[in-house]
Design a protein around this motif. Sequence first.
Motif, PDB file in Angstrom:
ATOM      1  N   THR A   1       0.834  -1.111   0.030  1.00 47.86           N
ATOM      2  CA  THR A   1      -0.066  -0.044  -0.011  1.00 47.86           C
ATOM      3  C   THR A   1       0.643   1.221  -0.197  1.00 47.86           C
ATOM      4  OG1 THR A   1      -0.220  -0.026   2.323  1.00 47.86           O
ATOM      5  CG2 THR A   1      -1.887  -1.084   1.253  1.00 47.86           C
ATOM      6  N   GLU A   2       2.092   1.194   0.593  1.00 43.33           N
ATOM      7  CA  GLU A   2       2.911   2.307   0.514  1.00 43.33           C
ATOM      8  C   GLU A   2       3.074   2.874  -1.167  1.00 43.33           C
ATOM      9  OE1 GLU A   2       7.574   3.544   2.124  1.00 43.33           O
ATOM     10  OE2 GLU A   2       6.932   1.534   1.462  1.00 43.33           O
ATOM     11  N   ASP A   3       3.292   2.106  -1.982  1.00 48.72           N
ATOM     12  CA  ASP A   3       3.557   2.807  -3.219  1.00 48.72           C
ATOM     13  C   ASP A   3       2.685   2.064  -4.487  1.00 48.72           C
ATOM     14  OD1 ASP A   3       4.570   0.077  -3.706  1.00 48.72           O
ATOM     15  OD2 ASP A   3       6.613   0.952  -3.937  1.00 48.72           O
ATOM     16  N   ASN A   4       1.497   1.188  -3.965  1.00 46.24           N
ATOM     17  CA  ASN A   4       0.701   0.473  -4.881  1.00 46.24           C
ATOM     18  C   ASN A   4       1.395  -0.644  -5.599  1.00 46.24           C
ATOM     19  OD1 ASN A   4      -1.954   0.025  -5.156  1.00 46.24           O
ATOM     20  ND2 ASN A   4      -1.936   1.128  -7.044  1.00 46.24           N
ATOM     21  N   SER A   5       2.686  -0.837  -5.219  1.00 39.91           N
ATOM     22  CA  SER A   5       3.262  -1.981  -6.206  1.00 39.91           C
ATOM     23  C   SER A   5       2.553  -3.367  -5.721  1.00 39.91           C
ATOM     24  CB  SER A   5       4.701  -2.091  -5.837  1.00 39.91           C
ATOM     25  OG  SER A   5       4.840  -2.184  -4.608  1.00 39.91           O
TER      26      SER A   5
END
Length: 95
Positions: A34-38
């Motif tokens: 969720t931090e960067d949607n990776s």
Amino acid sequence: MPIPHLLVHDKKDNVGVVVVEGLTANTEMLCVVTEDNSDFNLVSKSDVPIGHKIALTDLKEGDTIIKYGEDIGKMVGPAEKGGHVHTQNLKTKRW
């Protein structure tokens, strides 16, 4: 995008949280950071209930567990990559 099976909150985390009901062993999970949607894929090693954690790497007794980018406890038993992490092998460091 398909619905994820596992959410990882921070790239430093070494566990993710199951976000689907009825996750069974040998499921190829879609995992989203969720931090960067990776995202990445990981195979579950056992049935794991919703809300419980899964190891993102092999974990051994004494390892510190990081969730939300924070220290949430230590392993008191092992969990292989894709394995269930919960009260049977993880304890808080508070007591």
